[in-house]
Design an enzyme around this catalytic site. Structure first.
Site, PDB file in Angstrom:
ATOM      1  N   ARG A 280       0.808  -1.220   0.000  1.00  0.00           N
ATOM      2  CA  ARG A 280       0.000   0.000   0.000  1.00  0.00           C
ATOM      3  C   ARG A 280       0.849   1.281   0.000  1.00  0.00           C
ATOM      4  O   ARG A 280       0.589   2.197  -0.753  1.00  0.00           O
ATOM      5  CB  ARG A 280      -0.894  -0.003   1.235  1.00  0.00           C
ATOM      6  CG  ARG A 280      -1.922   1.104   1.249  1.00  0.00           C
ATOM      7  CD  ARG A 280      -2.648   1.147   2.596  1.00  0.00           C
ATOM      8  NE  ARG A 280      -3.032  -0.134   3.083  1.00  0.00           N
ATOM      9  CZ  ARG A 280      -4.213  -0.719   2.853  1.00  0.00           C
ATOM     10  NH1 ARG A 280      -5.122  -0.108   2.153  1.00  0.00           N
ATOM     11  NH2 ARG A 280      -4.465  -1.912   3.361  1.00  0.00           N
ATOM     12  N   CYS A 344     -25.940  -4.719  -9.095  1.00  0.00           N
ATOM     13  CA  CYS A 344     -27.208  -5.054  -8.420  1.00  0.00           C
ATOM     14  C   CYS A 344     -26.978  -5.562  -6.998  1.00  0.00           C
ATOM     15  O   CYS A 344     -27.198  -6.749  -6.702  1.00  0.00           O
ATOM     16  CB  CYS A 344     -27.974  -6.068  -9.251  1.00  0.00           C
ATOM     17  SG  CYS A 344     -28.425  -5.368 -10.814  1.00  0.00           S
ATOM     18  N   GLU A 345     -26.477  -4.718  -6.183  1.00  0.00           N
ATOM     19  CA  GLU A 345     -26.231  -5.002  -4.756  1.00  0.00           C
ATOM     20  C   GLU A 345     -26.426  -3.690  -4.028  1.00  0.00           C
ATOM     21  O   GLU A 345     -25.878  -2.661  -4.472  1.00  0.00           O
ATOM     22  CB  GLU A 345     -24.770  -5.394  -4.499  1.00  0.00           C
ATOM     23  CG  GLU A 345     -24.329  -6.699  -5.043  1.00  0.00           C
ATOM     24  CD  GLU A 345     -24.494  -7.860  -4.065  1.00  0.00           C
ATOM     25  OE1 GLU A 345     -24.780  -7.619  -2.874  1.00  0.00           O
ATOM     26  OE2 GLU A 345     -24.320  -8.978  -4.529  1.00  0.00           O
ATOM     27  N   TYR A 373      -4.638  -2.326  -4.025  1.00  0.00           N
ATOM     28  CA  TYR A 373      -5.859  -3.097  -3.769  1.00  0.00           C
ATOM     29  C   TYR A 373      -7.064  -2.490  -4.509  1.00  0.00           C
ATOM     30  O   TYR A 373      -8.184  -2.492  -4.000  1.00  0.00           O
ATOM     31  CB  TYR A 373      -6.126  -3.219  -2.256  1.00  0.00           C
ATOM     32  CG  TYR A 373      -4.919  -3.727  -1.514  1.00  0.00           C
ATOM     33  CD1 TYR A 373      -4.468  -5.032  -1.724  1.00  0.00           C
ATOM     34  CD2 TYR A 373      -4.184  -2.909  -0.648  1.00  0.00           C
ATOM     35  CE1 TYR A 373      -3.325  -5.503  -1.079  1.00  0.00           C
ATOM     36  CE2 TYR A 373      -3.045  -3.375  -0.004  1.00  0.00           C
ATOM     37  CZ  TYR A 373      -2.620  -4.664  -0.225  1.00  0.00           C
ATOM     38  OH  TYR A 373      -1.498  -5.130   0.392  1.00  0.00           O
TER      39      TYR A 373
HETATM   40  N1  LLP Z   1       3.134  -9.094   3.324  1.00  0.00           N
HETATM   41  C1  LLP Z   1       2.141  -9.968   3.553  1.00  0.00           C
HETATM   42  C2  LLP Z   1       2.468 -11.321   3.993  1.00  0.00           C
HETATM   43  C3  LLP Z   1       0.801  -9.574   3.396  1.00  0.00           C
HETATM   44  O1  LLP Z   1      -0.179 -10.433   3.654  1.00  0.00           O
HETATM   45  C4  LLP Z   1       0.517  -8.247   2.975  1.00  0.00           C
HETATM   46  C5  LLP Z   1      -0.875  -7.804   2.809  1.00  0.00           C
HETATM   47  C6  LLP Z   1       1.604  -7.381   2.705  1.00  0.00           C
HETATM   48  C7  LLP Z   1       2.900  -7.839   2.910  1.00  0.00           C
HETATM   49  C8  LLP Z   1       1.411  -5.980   2.231  1.00  0.00           C
HETATM   50  O2  LLP Z   1       0.714  -5.231   3.141  1.00  0.00           O
HETATM   51  P1  LLP Z   1       0.575  -3.626   2.979  1.00  0.00           P
HETATM   52  O3  LLP Z   1       1.934  -3.031   3.073  1.00  0.00           O
HETATM   53  O4  LLP Z   1      -0.013  -3.377   1.646  1.00  0.00           O
HETATM   54  O5  LLP Z   1      -0.288  -3.252   4.100  1.00  0.00           O
HETATM   55  N2  LLP Z   1      -7.178  -5.746   0.573  1.00  0.00           N
HETATM   56  C9  LLP Z   1      -6.855  -4.981   1.756  1.00  0.00           C
HETATM   57  C10 LLP Z   1      -5.421  -5.183   2.194  1.00  0.00           C
HETATM   58  C11 LLP Z   1      -5.071  -6.618   2.506  1.00  0.00           C
HETATM   59  C12 LLP Z   1      -3.619  -6.817   2.868  1.00  0.00           C
HETATM   60  C13 LLP Z   1      -3.265  -8.250   2.911  1.00  0.00           C
HETATM   61  N3  LLP Z   1      -1.863  -8.517   3.100  1.00  0.00           N
HETATM   62  C14 LLP Z   1      -7.218  -3.513   1.504  1.00  0.00           C
HETATM   63  O6  LLP Z   1      -7.777  -3.204   0.447  1.00  0.00           O
HETATM   64  O7  LLP Z   1      -7.002  -2.661   2.368  1.00  0.00           O
END
Ligand code: LLP
Length: 415
Positions: A280, A344-345, A373
């Site tokens: 992110r 449609c939700e 994401y």
């Molecule tokens: N490493 C692992 C093992 C992870 O599971 C994740 C994210 C990351 C790194 C990266 O995380 P970040 O730096 O992006 O926080 N779909 C959700 C976010 C799910 C994150 C899952 N794992 C959203 O839209 O906020």
């Protein structure tokens, strides 16, 4: 990243959003290359101030467009892969496998072995898979995903540590896991955790780092294990709302490094490097979704429909996530709206009522902070084709994924 010029037109880098919509149509994901490179640079600068040895692995799951990945590859980052598909793409783009990590969950041992044979470092979600894995192929180096018993995230659904998390194994079993690995003849080790996503609080990263160092120290020093790396995961947040501020990276890594080096020294854990695997933070604020107002309707509430609903951007429906939405028009009159998609939700909606300029059909609505994401969580729900993606660099615009057509979907079905 998004600017308004003196005529109040919206720009991404030096390119007018209305021009992009005209040229490519809507809905469309647009990314700023400059912003991505700036994010990488600020992370590298803060880390290098506080750590002698560190490595950044880009979490491919956040945005897996190959043109975006190429930027990370050029900048010398490794890849954090969560499945075979992400390894496939990382290899194709020339990411060094030995500088990349594979953190899957509930994976077949055959799949893990296949990945390990490519040279990528395995970070096992469950040490009970080790016997079976070693029968197929013994990895040279192993890391385990430890659940340190705590977790925190922007929403409940993105907390990945603590007693409700499906990931990793309880930290109380750390010694047992590494002993098993030693018994199986493995000689090189790392340790990993990922406790949650979208955290903005520097002290939290210090707290979890201290926790993992204590866990590693108390379990591994007994076994005489020296660690090659400590991977504290990703999770570095970005401000989505007007009330949040950017994460203080410098303070985050200052506090983290204090906890890290104190642990290394206290428990004689060797000379490990720190690994972070952000997704992110690196791409989130570099992407917008340009959509168009399709219809405005007054019922019990006032709704404005957009051509980008939950099949294009799932986060608002899935997590009630807030994204700022900017309107590319100069109306002085404001009105309150619920912005919805065409799916449609009833959950196909930005759940927070928004005050914005009076909307009309054809107005461009620019949904911000969707670089992470966003496209990757889009779907074909209601049989909708996925949108295009473009990469903007100054005045240059490159189509990095064309929009799908109904014919594309039809061809895959082979009806
Ligand atoms: N490493 C692992 C093992 C992870 O599971 C994740 C994210 C990351 C790194 C990266 O995380 P970040 O730096 O992006 O926080 N779909 C959700 C976010 C799910 C994150 C899952 N794992 C959203 O839209 O906020």
């Amino acid at each position: 990243m998004i600017l308004r010029d003196k005529n109040k037109n919206l720009l991404i880098e030096e390119t007018q959003i209305s021009e992009l919509a005209k040229q490519f149509g809507t809905p469309i994901y647009a990314y700023s290359e400059k912003q991505i490179r700036k994010n990488i640079q600020s992370l590298k600068t803060s880390l290098s101030k506080h750590f002698e040895k560190f490595q950044i692995l880009y979490a491919i799951k956040a945005n897996s467009n190959p043109h975006i990945l190429r930027i990370f590859q050029e900048e010398g980052l490794g890849a954090d892969c969560s499945c075979e598909g992400e390894i496939f793409i990382a290899e194709k783009l020339g990411f060094s496998m030995k500088d990349s990590i594979y953190t899957a969950n509930y994976q077949l041992e055959e799949d893990l072995a296949r990945a390990s044979q490519k040279g990528i470092i395995l970070n096992l979600d469950d040490y009970n898979q080790l016997d079976e894995l070693c029968k197929i192929s013994k990895p040279e180096i192993i890391s385990f995903r430890i659940n340190p018993g705590i977790g925190r995230g922007g929403f409940e659904g993105i907390v990945t540590g603590g007693t409700d998390a499906k990931f990793g194994f309880p930290y109380e079993e750390t010694e047992k896991a590494y002993r098993k690995a030693l018994d199986l003849g493995i000689k090189r080790f790392g340790i990993h955790m990922m406790t949650g996503s979208n955290n903005l609080e520097p002290f939290y990263f210090a707290e979890i780092t201290q926790k993992i160092m204590t866990i590693a120290g108390e379990s591994l020093s007994k076994l005489g294990i020296q660690l090659e790396f400590v991977d504290i995961g990703g999770g570095f947040g970005i401000p989505y709302t007007e009330n949040e501020s950017e994460i203080d990276l410098d303070l985050t890594f200052k506090l983290t490094s204090d906890a890290f080096y104190e642990g290394v020294k206290k428990y004689s854990l060797g000379n490990p490097k720190l690994i972070v695997e952000p997704g992110r933070f690196l791409v989130g604020n570099a992407g917008v979704l340009i959509s168009q107002v399709t219809h405005v309707k007054q019922t019990y509430k006032r709704f404005a429909g957009l051509d980008a609903g939950m099949s294009t951007l799932l986060r608002p429906s899935l997590y009630e996530a807030y994204h700022k939405i900017l309107i590319d028009r100069k109306s002085e009159q404001n009105e309150k709206y619920f912005l919805t998609g065409q799916i449609c939700e009833n959950s196909d909606i930005h759940p927070q009522e928004r005050e914005m300029p009076n909307l009309e059909q054809g107005d461009l609505a620019v949904i911000t902070d969707v670089g992470a994401y966003g496209f990757v969580m889009s779907s074909h729900y209601n049989h909708r084709p996925k949108p295009a993606e473009i990469l903007v660099s100054g005045k240059n615009v490159k189509l990095i994924r064309r929009a799908e057509t109904l014919e594309d979907i039809w061809q895959k079905i082979e009806a």
